[in-house]
Enzyme design. Structure first.
Site, PDB file in Angstrom:
ATOM      1  N   ASP A  18       0.855  -1.183   0.000  1.00 37.71           N
ATOM      2  CA  ASP A  18       0.000   0.000   0.000  1.00 37.71           C
ATOM      3  C   ASP A  18       0.894   1.237   0.000  1.00 37.71           C
ATOM      4  OD1 ASP A  18      -1.908  -1.933   0.276  1.00 37.71           O
ATOM      5  OD2 ASP A  18      -2.770  -1.160   2.135  1.00 37.71           O
ATOM      6  N   ASP A  75     -15.560  -4.505  -1.204  1.00 35.70           N
ATOM      7  CA  ASP A  75     -15.297  -4.439   0.231  1.00 35.70           C
ATOM      8  C   ASP A  75     -16.632  -4.513   0.950  1.00 35.70           C
ATOM      9  OD1 ASP A  75     -12.609  -3.913  -0.505  1.00 35.70           O
ATOM     10  OD2 ASP A  75     -13.111  -1.791  -0.739  1.00 35.70           O
TER      11      ASP A  75
END
Length: 245
Positions: free
Chosen positions: A7, A129
């Site tokens: 990330d 998600d």
């Protein structure tokens, strides 16, 4: 397949807890060095998340993503704020093999369906998600998990399946970055309902036993983030467990 994740914020390796930018941990390793380390340990794919791009597509870290994709001998999938065909094309042109699309798949399924038809299901990973309700229904969230929808994951997938969707990355938001175990039951149910899809599990993996359970329930791939960065186990150890599960 196990896919290590990197990330990125401002060129640095970070991890967020449950997608909260106020709960950020920054790690010392450079993204390029970390990617090379994962390759040396046996990785075949790398998952890149451009968190700057997720907040503002104009801030996408395209030069860094291009450097990683073209320098490290790994196949890469990447996402973060992909909202237009231009965003998608830029990532593909940078050397990314699969582009991860998230909120836009929930909010504009017709647009993503068109992308699937044009670029092919092998080039796109649909990222959904989810928040798990008390009754067990998995509802999609959008906009960096800040907005909840009333759409269960099945409703999000329906129009995409008929247009060539092949890869789905599903994250249980409550588990992401928490190192409290993966939601094995969720992925078992999803694989049973949609055996034709290649499922990527994300969120909560804390031990190699979590990996063993996911593989035994038919999960195709697992995204590994914080557990590797925190040294819970090495990628080499994880790959050995996965191969023998």
């Amino acid at each position: 397949m196990l896919i290590p994740a990197i990330d990125l914020i401002d060129g640095q390796v970070v991890r967020l807890r449950q997608g909260d930018f106020n709960r950020q941990t920054t790690f010392a390793s450079s993204p390029l060095a970390l990617a090379q380390d994962y390759q040396q340990q046996g990785a075949e794919w790398l998952h890149l998340v451009d968190l700057d791009g997720a907040r503002n597509p104009a801030q996408r870290q395209l030069p860094l993503i291009t450097e990683i994709a073209q320098t490290v001998g790994l196949r890469c999938q990447a996402g973060g704020g992909v909202r237009s065909r231009t965003d998608l094309e830029q990532l593909l042109q940078s050397g990314i093999e699969r582009v991860v699309v998230g909120s836009v798949a929930v909010q504009q399924p017709q647009l993503v369906s068109a992308w699937l038809r044009q670029f092919g299901g092998e080039r796109i990973v649909v990222a959904i998600d989810v928040n798990i309700a008390a009754d067990g229904v998995a509802y999609a969230a959008t906009n960096g998990w800040q907005a909840a929808s009333q759409q269960p994951i099945e409703a999000v997938l329906a129009p995409l399946l008929t247009n060539g969707c092949q890869h789905v990355l599903c994250t249980d938001i409550s588990r992401d970055g928490m190192l409290n175990g993966s939601n094995v039951a969720l992925y078992r149910r999803l694989k049973q309902h949609y055996p034709q899809l290649q499922w990527q599990a994300s969120g909560g993996v804390a031990s190699v036993d979590d990996l063993r359970q996911l593989k035994q329930q038919g999960c195709d791939s697992v995204i590994l983030g914080r557990a590797l960065l925190d040294g819970r186990f090495t990628l080499k150890e994880a790959l050995a467990c996965w191969q023998n599960a």
